[in-house]
Scaffold this motif. Sequence first.
Motif, PDB file in Angstrom:
ATOM      1  N   UNK A  22      87.620  60.134   4.788  1.00  0.00           N
ATOM      2  CA  UNK A  22      86.314  59.509   4.612  1.00  0.00           C
ATOM      3  C   UNK A  22      85.580  59.496   5.943  1.00  0.00           C
ATOM      4  N   UNK A  23      84.258  59.390   5.822  1.00  0.00           N
ATOM      5  CA  UNK A  23      83.398  59.284   7.001  1.00  0.00           C
ATOM      6  C   UNK A  23      82.525  58.068   6.788  1.00  0.00           C
ATOM      7  N   UNK A  24      82.500  57.189   7.748  1.00  0.00           N
ATOM      8  CA  UNK A  24      81.717  55.962   7.639  1.00  0.00           C
ATOM      9  C   UNK A  24      80.719  55.868   8.773  1.00  0.00           C
ATOM     10  N   UNK A  25      79.565  55.338   8.441  1.00  0.00           N
ATOM     11  CA  UNK A  25      78.566  55.055   9.466  1.00  0.00           C
ATOM     12  C   UNK A  25      78.858  53.687  10.054  1.00  0.00           C
ATOM     13  N   UNK A  32      85.494  58.784  11.529  1.00  0.00           N
ATOM     14  CA  UNK A  32      86.124  59.615  10.510  1.00  0.00           C
ATOM     15  C   UNK A  32      87.581  59.220  10.350  1.00  0.00           C
ATOM     16  N   UNK A  33      87.972  59.048   9.096  1.00  0.00           N
ATOM     17  CA  UNK A  33      89.369  58.754   8.774  1.00  0.00           C
ATOM     18  C   UNK A  33      90.033  60.036   8.273  1.00  0.00           C
ATOM     19  N   UNK A  34      91.168  60.353   8.848  1.00  0.00           N
ATOM     20  CA  UNK A  34      91.973  61.480   8.380  1.00  0.00           C
ATOM     21  C   UNK A  34      93.276  60.969   7.779  1.00  0.00           C
ATOM     22  N   UNK A  35      93.690  61.633   6.698  1.00  0.00           N
ATOM     23  CA  UNK A  35      95.028  61.430   6.162  1.00  0.00           C
ATOM     24  C   UNK A  35      95.946  62.426   6.855  1.00  0.00           C
ATOM     25  N   UNK A  36      96.926  61.905   7.559  1.00  0.00           N
ATOM     26  CA  UNK A  36      97.920  62.772   8.190  1.00  0.00           C
ATOM     27  C   UNK A  36      99.123  62.775   7.254  1.00  0.00           C
ATOM     28  N   UNK A  37      99.116  63.701   6.326  1.00  0.00           N
ATOM     29  CA  UNK A  37     100.149  63.757   5.283  1.00  0.00           C
ATOM     30  C   UNK A  37     101.393  64.429   5.836  1.00  0.00           C
ATOM     31  N   UNK A  38     102.456  63.677   5.839  1.00  0.00           N
ATOM     32  CA  UNK A  38     103.732  64.200   6.337  1.00  0.00           C
ATOM     33  C   UNK A  38     104.591  64.680   5.170  1.00  0.00           C
ATOM     34  N   UNK A  39     104.478  64.000   4.057  1.00  0.00           N
ATOM     35  CA  UNK A  39     105.315  64.292   2.888  1.00  0.00           C
ATOM     36  C   UNK A  39     104.445  64.710   1.710  1.00  0.00           C
ATOM     37  N   UNK A  86      97.315  57.212   8.699  1.00  0.00           N
ATOM     38  CA  UNK A  86      95.870  57.305   8.852  1.00  0.00           C
ATOM     39  C   UNK A  86      95.545  57.363  10.332  1.00  0.00           C
ATOM     40  N   UNK A  87      94.621  58.251  10.668  1.00  0.00           N
ATOM     41  CA  UNK A  87      94.051  58.204  12.010  1.00  0.00           C
ATOM     42  C   UNK A  87      92.546  58.129  11.860  1.00  0.00           C
ATOM     43  N   UNK A  88      91.955  57.165  12.542  1.00  0.00           N
ATOM     44  CA  UNK A  88      90.503  56.986  12.526  1.00  0.00           C
ATOM     45  C   UNK A  88      89.994  57.262  13.934  1.00  0.00           C
ATOM     46  N   UNK A  89      88.993  58.141  14.018  1.00  0.00           N
ATOM     47  CA  UNK A  89      88.458  58.526  15.324  1.00  0.00           C
ATOM     48  C   UNK A  89      86.940  58.430  15.306  1.00  0.00           C
ATOM     49  N   UNK A  90      86.384  58.286  16.488  1.00  0.00           N
ATOM     50  CA  UNK A  90      84.935  58.293  16.630  1.00  0.00           C
ATOM     51  C   UNK A  90      84.402  59.701  16.393  1.00  0.00           C
ATOM     52  N   UNK A  91      83.182  59.766  15.848  1.00  0.00           N
ATOM     53  CA  UNK A  91      82.561  61.062  15.622  1.00  0.00           C
ATOM     54  C   UNK A  91      83.047  61.696  14.333  1.00  0.00           C
ATOM     55  N   UNK A  92      82.784  62.987  14.207  1.00  0.00           N
ATOM     56  CA  UNK A  92      83.213  63.674  13.005  1.00  0.00           C
ATOM     57  C   UNK A  92      83.846  65.022  13.344  1.00  0.00           C
ATOM     58  N   UNK A 166      80.023  52.783  -8.605  1.00  0.00           N
ATOM     59  CA  UNK A 166      79.801  51.634  -7.736  1.00  0.00           C
ATOM     60  C   UNK A 166      81.137  51.202  -7.140  1.00  0.00           C
ATOM     61  N   UNK A 167      81.164  50.969  -5.844  1.00  0.00           N
ATOM     62  CA  UNK A 167      82.399  50.560  -5.197  1.00  0.00           C
ATOM     63  C   UNK A 167      83.239  51.717  -4.713  1.00  0.00           C
ATOM     64  N   UNK A 168      82.815  52.933  -5.018  1.00  0.00           N
ATOM     65  CA  UNK A 168      83.536  54.108  -4.532  1.00  0.00           C
ATOM     66  C   UNK A 168      83.463  54.185  -3.017  1.00  0.00           C
ATOM     67  N   UNK A 169      84.388  54.951  -2.481  1.00  0.00           N
ATOM     68  CA  UNK A 169      84.257  55.313  -1.083  1.00  0.00           C
ATOM     69  C   UNK A 169      82.937  56.047  -0.899  1.00  0.00           C
ATOM     70  N   UNK A 170      82.320  55.795   0.218  1.00  0.00           N
ATOM     71  CA  UNK A 170      81.016  56.390   0.470  1.00  0.00           C
ATOM     72  C   UNK A 170      81.157  57.452   1.556  1.00  0.00           C
ATOM     73  N   UNK A 171      80.680  58.622   1.244  1.00  0.00           N
ATOM     74  CA  UNK A 171      80.720  59.715   2.214  1.00  0.00           C
ATOM     75  C   UNK A 171      79.314  60.014   2.706  1.00  0.00           C
ATOM     76  N   UNK A 172      79.159  60.139   3.974  1.00  0.00           N
ATOM     77  CA  UNK A 172      77.882  60.524   4.538  1.00  0.00           C
ATOM     78  C   UNK A 172      78.008  61.922   5.134  1.00  0.00           C
ATOM     79  N   UNK A 173      77.045  62.733   4.843  1.00  0.00           N
ATOM     80  CA  UNK A 173      77.006  64.058   5.429  1.00  0.00           C
ATOM     81  C   UNK A 173      76.125  63.976   6.651  1.00  0.00           C
ATOM     82  N   UNK A 174      76.679  64.250   7.806  1.00  0.00           N
ATOM     83  CA  UNK A 174      75.904  64.036   9.037  1.00  0.00           C
ATOM     84  C   UNK A 174      74.920  65.173   9.243  1.00  0.00           C
TER      85      UNK A 174
END
Length: 174
Positions: A22-25, A32-39, A86-92, A166-174
């Motif tokens: 997901x990407x949040x403003x 930006x949140x990334x799923x780091x899927x190991x399994x 989960x890893x959340x980082x600044x920017x996209x 309604x209530x879904x995760x919100x994605x913004x396209x930068x």
Amino acid sequence: MDLIPSFSVDHTKIIPGIYESRVDAQGDALVTTFDVRVKQPNAEPAIAPAAMHTMEHVVATYLRNHDEWKEKLVYWGPMGCLTGFYIIVKGRPAASEMYPILLDAFRYMRDYEGDVPGATPENCGNYLMHDLPMAKWEAARYVEYLETADKNAIFTYPKTQRPQLEGDRTFFDS
Ligand SMILES: [Zn+2]
């Protein structure tokens, strides 16, 4: 910024990899949140809680001391399903741009020796629940996977588009 539809991910089709979740403003900035899927979800044993906990500590220590990434890192932590982080980082950044730092972080975990950082009653809520040998084993396996996996397949989730609810995760396209 335009609002774009949410996506749901069919967890039966997920393979291990690094995926934008997901990407949040946040004010004028994006995080930006990334799923780091190991399994592979529901298809192989998840990571044992104690190993997961150790990987949380050691990888967090690596990232928070990294010259470049310590400033960009917002959060690193385990998924409740114990199949990844989960890893959340600044920017996209693109998922492929997260690959080198995450590969380095899991190599660090694989090669880590000594006391688990922060595994003391003063610094951790469950300091006895650690398993360094298993954390190293899991990291070694994931590093080998990341090094050899098809790079066309490990950065993009299989996505199923569905209507915005309604209530879904919100994605913004930068
Ligand atoms: Zn802890």
